[in-house]
Motif scaffolding. Structure first.
Motif, mmCIF file in Angstrom:
data_model
loop_
_atom_site.group_PDB
_atom_site.id
_atom_site.type_symbol
_atom_site.label_atom_id
_atom_site.label_comp_id
_atom_site.label_asym_id
_atom_site.label_seq_id
_atom_site.Cartn_x
_atom_site.Cartn_y
_atom_site.Cartn_z
ATOM 1 N N THR A 79 6.631 0.680 -6.437
ATOM 2 C CA THR A 79 5.871 1.216 -5.316
ATOM 3 C C THR A 79 5.418 2.659 -5.544
ATOM 4 O O THR A 79 4.701 3.213 -4.709
ATOM 5 C CB THR A 79 6.727 1.159 -4.039
ATOM 6 O OG1 THR A 79 8.031 1.668 -4.337
ATOM 7 C CG2 THR A 79 6.841 -0.276 -3.530
ATOM 8 N N ILE B 127 -6.168 3.347 7.012
ATOM 9 C CA ILE B 127 -6.534 3.142 5.609
ATOM 10 C C ILE B 127 -8.044 3.045 5.413
ATOM 11 O O ILE B 127 -8.550 3.210 4.303
ATOM 12 C CB ILE B 127 -5.818 1.897 5.048
ATOM 13 C CG1 ILE B 127 -5.785 1.943 3.513
ATOM 14 C CG2 ILE B 127 -6.470 0.608 5.563
ATOM 15 C CD1 ILE B 127 -4.879 0.917 2.881
ATOM 16 N N TRP C 31 0.854 -1.181 0.000
ATOM 17 C CA TRP C 31 0.000 0.000 0.000
ATOM 18 C C TRP C 31 0.893 1.234 0.000
ATOM 19 O O TRP C 31 2.046 1.170 0.444
ATOM 20 C CB TRP C 31 -0.913 -0.003 1.231
ATOM 21 C CG TRP C 31 -1.905 -1.115 1.205
ATOM 22 C CD1 TRP C 31 -3.192 -1.071 0.731
ATOM 23 C CD2 TRP C 31 -1.697 -2.468 1.633
ATOM 24 N NE1 TRP C 31 -3.789 -2.301 0.856
ATOM 25 C CE2 TRP C 31 -2.905 -3.184 1.403
ATOM 26 C CE3 TRP C 31 -0.613 -3.148 2.207
ATOM 27 C CZ2 TRP C 31 -3.047 -4.523 1.721
ATOM 28 C CZ3 TRP C 31 -0.755 -4.488 2.512
ATOM 29 C CH2 TRP C 31 -1.959 -5.164 2.267
ATOM 30 N N GLN D 99 3.136 4.064 0.882
ATOM 31 C CA GLN D 99 3.851 4.515 2.064
ATOM 32 C C GLN D 99 5.173 5.096 1.572
ATOM 33 O O GLN D 99 5.596 4.836 0.446
ATOM 34 C CB GLN D 99 4.117 3.372 3.053
ATOM 35 C CG GLN D 99 5.027 2.274 2.527
ATOM 36 C CD GLN D 99 5.345 1.204 3.568
ATOM 37 O OE1 GLN D 99 4.636 1.035 4.548
ATOM 38 N NE2 GLN D 99 6.413 0.476 3.367
ATOM 39 N N PRO E 121 -4.384 6.971 1.248
ATOM 40 C CA PRO E 121 -2.933 6.917 1.488
ATOM 41 C C PRO E 121 -2.145 8.014 0.790
ATOM 42 O O PRO E 121 -1.199 8.563 1.372
ATOM 43 C CB PRO E 121 -2.539 5.534 0.960
ATOM 44 C CG PRO E 121 -3.785 4.724 1.026
ATOM 45 C CD PRO E 121 -4.898 5.680 0.736
ATOM 46 N N THR F 259 3.079 5.626 6.911
ATOM 47 C CA THR F 259 2.580 4.295 6.585
ATOM 48 C C THR F 259 1.275 4.033 7.331
ATOM 49 O O THR F 259 0.797 4.882 8.092
ATOM 50 C CB THR F 259 3.630 3.220 6.923
ATOM 51 O OG1 THR F 259 3.191 1.952 6.409
ATOM 52 C CG2 THR F 259 3.856 3.105 8.425
ATOM 53 N N ARG F 260 0.693 2.875 7.131
ATOM 54 C CA ARG F 260 -0.595 2.529 7.735
ATOM 55 C C ARG F 260 -0.459 2.278 9.238
ATOM 56 O O ARG F 260 0.601 1.892 9.723
ATOM 57 C CB ARG F 260 -1.163 1.260 7.088
ATOM 58 C CG ARG F 260 -1.393 1.345 5.596
ATOM 59 C CD ARG F 260 -2.067 0.089 5.097
ATOM 60 N NE ARG F 260 -1.325 -1.110 5.461
ATOM 61 C CZ ARG F 260 -1.863 -2.329 5.556
ATOM 62 N NH1 ARG F 260 -3.155 -2.511 5.347
ATOM 63 N NH2 ARG F 260 -1.117 -3.353 5.878
ATOM 64 N N THR G 285 -0.107 7.769 -8.247
ATOM 65 C CA THR G 285 0.450 8.386 -7.037
ATOM 66 C C THR G 285 1.403 9.510 -7.410
ATOM 67 O O THR G 285 1.341 10.625 -6.847
ATOM 68 C CB THR G 285 1.184 7.339 -6.195
ATOM 69 O OG1 THR G 285 0.268 6.306 -5.827
ATOM 70 C CG2 THR G 285 1.778 7.959 -4.940
#
Length: 384
Positions: free
Chosen positions: A122, A91, A51, A53, A96, A69-70, A127
């Motif tokens: 990633t 989340i 996810w 981060q 995010p 991060t989560r 994003t």
């Protein structure tokens, strides 16, 4: 108690090196999202990279990074990393990418010279575009290789972990080779490899054990299937030992029964090419020289065109889905071998028109006196 592979001072030294490289590259800050880079800098060890981060690294010397991060990752971050600056998002209620944008803004980098990893699985295009759009006054550039370049020359402590990983790989390969026989399947052998790696203390590898046999042996990068081995089969095996995420890769080939003359001939040429390539990984040599040495052996026999891929690449800390570092032994790569570098040498061959392929490769380190292979195994075909 901190569960890390190195003293905190090691991570501080790595961060200082990376921040120096950032300043040389004209960056004020960068977002690091690749799991191997995050782990190398902080000790964080999880699958949280599935996810969005990022580790937001300021270029100023002595400034501590902030990890975004989560909430799920909070216990692991506390247990494995030295970081004190953490921002966790839920989340289930927070987007995010919005969390990353908010952190960059709050840290004062909205108008900065900002590095983003454009060559990272990633950092999804969506994003990247959202971050760029959020900071129209920022100057955005690629920082994909700032941390990987800092990792190429390893310390003795890092190489010690990698040598342990190589011994684990040797054990697992020996176990697999001892179990090759008619009637066993590729999946069975891959399972034997996985179990042997675990029993010897190996961690999960970035790529699981690969086994291909018979005509499938020419499919060098395929995973194990339910195919059952029979007499006359060529069997290619690739696996990796892992210690504190440091990988050591090993590849060997077996035959079920005596190989035919053509398989024997090609295997011997492959061995000669492999040894010639390893010999060229000495300090100061350009990284394309091993490829040139292998070509000199294989091309007169008409086999250079059967080479599957580059002959080697730098190797160290890795997470799924892959284990390559940025140095690759190809024409145009500007690196030169230096003491402390570790890498694979693997002149793998596929001959699909002849119904077989051969794997031969291992992890090698460059020392001040020349190359040193990390495996204790021989380079010949293993004949059942």
């Amino acid at each position: 108690m901190l569960q890390s592979a190195f003293p905190i001072a090691t991570y501080h030294h790595r961060l200082a090196d990376v921040q120096s490289r950032m300043r040389e590259a004209g960056l004020d800050a960068m977002l690091v999202s690749m799991p191997d880079a995050v782990h190398w800098l902080t000790g964080v060890d999880s699958v949280g990279y599935l996810w969005p981060q990022a580790l937001i690294v300021p270029a100023d010397a002595g400034s501590e990074p902030t990890f975004v991060t989560r909430t799920t990752e909070a216990p692991g971050v506390d247990a494995c990393s030295w970081l004190s600056q953490r921002r966790f998002y839920d989340i289930s209620v927070t987007d995010p990418v919005d969390a990353l944008i908010s952190a960059v803004s709050d840290l004062g980098f909205g108008s900065a010279r900002l590095g983003l990893e454009t060559d990272a699985f990633t950092m999804l295009p969506s994003t990247y575009l959202r971050i760029v759009a959020a900071f129209p006054n920022a100057t955005v550039s690629d920082c994909s290789y700032v941390v990987p370049e800092a990792r190429l020359v390893k310390t003795e402590a890092e190489l010690a972990y990698q040598r342990q990983a190589a011994a684990i790989a040797d054990h697992a390969m020996s176990e697999v080779l001892s179990r090759v026989r008619p009637g066993i399947s590729e999946l069975d052998l891959a399972g034997i490899a996985a179990r042997a790696l675990g029993e010897a203390g190996g961690e999960h590898a970035a790529i699981p054990p690969m086994v291909v046999s018979g005509e499938r042996s020419a499919l060098v990068h395929c995973m194990a299937s339910r195919r059952v081995l029979g007499r006359g089969d060529v069997v290619c095996i690739e696996l990796a030992g892992v210690v504190h995420r440091y990988h050591a890769v090993l590849m060997r080939t077996a035959t079920v029964g005596e190989p035919g003359p053509r398989v024997r001939e090609v295997a011997e040429l492959q061995k000669q090419a492999h040894l010639a390539a390893v010999a060229k990984t000495a300090p100061g040599n350009a990284v394309q020289e091993p490829e040139d040495a292998a070509r000199a052996v294989l091309e007169p026999a008409g086999l250079h065109g059967n080479r599957c891929h580059r002959i080697g690449y730098s190797l160290g800390v890795a997470y799924p889905p892959g284990w390559l570092e940025p140095m690759t032994m190809v024409q145009g790569d500007p690196h030169r071998f230096a003491p402390g570098m570790s890498f694979t040498v693997e002149p793998n061959l596929h001959l699909p028109e002849e119904g077989f392929g051969l794997k031969l490769g291992e992890t090698v380190e460059c020392t001040s006196t020349g190359p040193r292979t990390m495996t204790a195994l021989e380079h010949d075909l293993f004949v059942v």
